[in-house]
Design an enzyme around this catalytic site. Sequence first.
Site, short mmCIF file in Angstrom:
data_model
loop_
_atom_site.label_atom_id
_atom_site.label_comp_id
_atom_site.label_asym_id
_atom_site.label_seq_id
_atom_site.Cartn_x
_atom_site.Cartn_y
_atom_site.Cartn_z
N GLY A 10 1.39 23.13 -23.74
CA GLY A 10 0.53 23.98 -22.92
C GLY A 10 1.25 24.61 -21.75
O GLY A 10 0.81 24.50 -20.60
N SER A 12 2.08 27.96 -21.25
CA SER A 12 1.97 29.41 -21.06
C SER A 12 1.62 29.79 -19.63
O SER A 12 1.90 30.91 -19.19
CB SER A 12 0.93 30.00 -22.02
OG SER A 12 -0.36 29.49 -21.76
N SER A 138 -7.47 14.69 -15.67
CA SER A 138 -8.27 15.41 -14.70
C SER A 138 -9.01 14.39 -13.86
O SER A 138 -9.23 13.25 -14.31
CB SER A 138 -9.28 16.32 -15.43
OG SER A 138 -10.26 16.82 -14.54
N TYR A 151 -16.22 18.05 -21.83
CA TYR A 151 -14.88 18.04 -21.25
C TYR A 151 -14.58 16.69 -20.62
O TYR A 151 -13.51 16.09 -20.85
CB TYR A 151 -14.75 19.15 -20.22
CG TYR A 151 -13.42 19.20 -19.52
CD1 TYR A 151 -12.30 19.72 -20.16
CD2 TYR A 151 -13.28 18.74 -18.22
CE1 TYR A 151 -11.07 19.76 -19.53
CE2 TYR A 151 -12.05 18.78 -17.57
CZ TYR A 151 -10.96 19.29 -18.23
OH TYR A 151 -9.74 19.31 -17.59
#
Length: 279
Positions: A10, A12, A138, A151
Site C-alpha cells: 500500500g 501509492s 488504526s 472497518y
Amino acid sequence: MSSKVVLITGTSSGIGLAAAVGAAKAGWRSVATLRDTSRADALRKAAADAGVELDIRQLDVTDPASVAAAIDGVINDHGRLDAVINNAGAGHLGTLENETVADVRQVMEVNFFGVLHVSKAALPHLRASGGRLITVTSVGGVVGQPFNEAYCAAKFAVEGYMESLAPVAAKLGVTVSVVEPGAVATEFVSNIGVDLEAEVAAAGPYADALQAYLDRTVSQFLSGAQSPAEAAESVLEALTADRPAFRIQTSDWARGFTGTKLTDLDGSAVLGLTNGWVG
C-alpha cells in the site's frame, strides 16, 4: 544494514509511501508494493526527491497468487526478506441496516484477510532472517467507532490476530508489532469512495446521527490530523528499534484515545465518548 530487505504494501500514497522512502533513507532495501503500479508516480517522485532508490513491485493483498509472486520475486532477486510492513487497506463508511453483508465481507477481505495473505507468505522467510512483521492498524482497531462497524471489525480482528500470534512468532525469532495511527492527512478518507451528501440523504432514520458523526470527523481531520511522514516515524520505530513494543501509537492523541479503551474494564468510558459523536 544495506543488505536488509523490507517489503511494504500500500505505498501509492500516505503512510505507506512515507514508510517506503523512510526505510530506504535508513539504509534498507525498500520493496514498495502497490495494487496498481500505474499509480506509482508520486512514489517515484518522493524517492527521487529524497535521493533514494526503491524497488517498486505489483502486489494485490486480496489475491493470493499476486502475494506469492511478489514474495517469491523478492527472494529470487534479493535472497532474503527481513521485514514486512502490512500497510495496504481501504476505508469504509456505513452501518449494518443500510449495507449488505457482502459489503462487510469485502472490507474484511482487504483489511484483515489481505494482512493474513501477506503475513503467511512472508513468515517462512522472516523466520529464516529473524525478522519483523509489522502491521499498520488504526485506533479503530482498539476503539469501535460509529458508522465504521465493518472497518473497525476488520482492524479489531487484525489486532487480535497479531496479539495472539506475537508470542508464537517470538519463539521462532520473529518480532510482531502493530502501529495505531489516529487521523492522518492522507488520501485515505477520499479513497472511501462515497458521496457524503448522498450517504446522508440515503441514511433514512440514521441521517441525523450520520451527519453528526461526519461533522465531528471532518472537523478532526481538518484540525488535528498528523502528516503521513509523522505517522510513518512510528512505523520506522517498529522496523529499526532494538526491541520495539508490540503496540505503538503514532501520536499523543492516539495514545490518549486508545488508552480510554485499554483501561475501560466495563465499557462505559468508550460508549460515553462515542455516544457524543452521533448527537
